[in-house]
Design a protein around this motif. Structure first.
Motif, mmCIF file in Angstrom:
data_model
loop_
_atom_site.group_PDB
_atom_site.id
_atom_site.type_symbol
_atom_site.label_atom_id
_atom_site.label_comp_id
_atom_site.label_asym_id
_atom_site.label_seq_id
_atom_site.Cartn_x
_atom_site.Cartn_y
_atom_site.Cartn_z
ATOM 1 N N LEU A 1 -7.353 -1.119 8.032
ATOM 2 C CA LEU A 1 -8.266 -0.557 9.018
ATOM 3 C C LEU A 1 -8.971 -1.662 9.810
ATOM 4 N N ILE A 2 -9.451 -2.677 9.122
ATOM 5 C CA ILE A 2 -10.132 -3.796 9.793
ATOM 6 C C ILE A 2 -9.158 -4.523 10.711
ATOM 7 N N TRP A 30 -8.817 -2.456 13.802
ATOM 8 C CA TRP A 30 -9.993 -2.601 14.662
ATOM 9 C C TRP A 30 -9.975 -3.935 15.396
ATOM 10 N N HIS A 84 0.842 -1.194 0.000
ATOM 11 C CA HIS A 84 0.000 0.000 0.000
ATOM 12 C C HIS A 84 0.882 1.249 0.000
ATOM 13 N N LEU A 107 -8.176 1.327 -1.960
ATOM 14 C CA LEU A 107 -9.348 1.147 -1.095
ATOM 15 C C LEU A 107 -9.318 -0.205 -0.387
ATOM 16 N N ILE A 108 -9.035 -1.258 -1.135
ATOM 17 C CA ILE A 108 -9.042 -2.604 -0.554
ATOM 18 C C ILE A 108 -7.928 -2.765 0.473
ATOM 19 N N THR A 109 -6.722 -2.346 0.132
ATOM 20 C CA THR A 109 -5.621 -2.492 1.094
ATOM 21 C C THR A 109 -5.816 -1.569 2.291
ATOM 22 N N GLY A 110 -6.326 -0.381 2.054
ATOM 23 C CA GLY A 110 -6.595 0.546 3.161
ATOM 24 C C GLY A 110 -7.655 0.003 4.102
ATOM 25 N N LEU A 111 -8.732 -0.538 3.538
ATOM 26 C CA LEU A 111 -9.779 -1.139 4.371
ATOM 27 C C LEU A 111 -9.267 -2.363 5.124
ATOM 28 N N THR A 112 -8.429 -3.157 4.477
ATOM 29 C CA THR A 112 -7.847 -4.326 5.133
ATOM 30 C C THR A 112 -7.022 -3.901 6.339
#
Length: 101
Positions: free
Chosen positions: A84-85, A88, A10, A77-82
């Protein structure tokens, strides 16, 4: 190890993807605002669409520009969301451990 790889990929791809995405967003928003807010005609702001769609690259590379721009956005988007998840999940585990104590 997988998180490190995703983060590294990323971080490596972000500077490459930034300029084309920024250009696309800037020219798209400028085109719309110039027409709607400032009353310019399509002909007056056509250069923004030429840049926005990558027409200046010629017929051969225009489609590649659009494809790579879209794939770059999806990748970020996909790597950023990954990431972030994963963040969390880590926080959730830490809270669960602290409640157990």
């Amino acid at each position: 190890m997988a998180k490190l790889t995703i983060r590294t990929l990323h971080k490596t791809l972000a500077p490459i993807v930034l300029l084309p995405l920024f250009t696309t967003v800037f020219t798209g928003v400028s085109y719309r605002l110039a027409k709607d807010w400032f009353g310019l005609t399509r002909d007056q702001v056509h250069i923004l669409m030429v840049i926005h769609e990558g027409e200046y690259l010629g017929k051969t590379f225009e489609s590649f520009y659009v494809l790579l721009n879209g794939l770059g956005l999806l990748w970020m988007l996909i790597t950023g969301l990954t990431m972030l998840i994963n963040h969390w999940r880590k926080q959730w585990r830490m809270r669960a451990k602290s409640l157990e104590s």
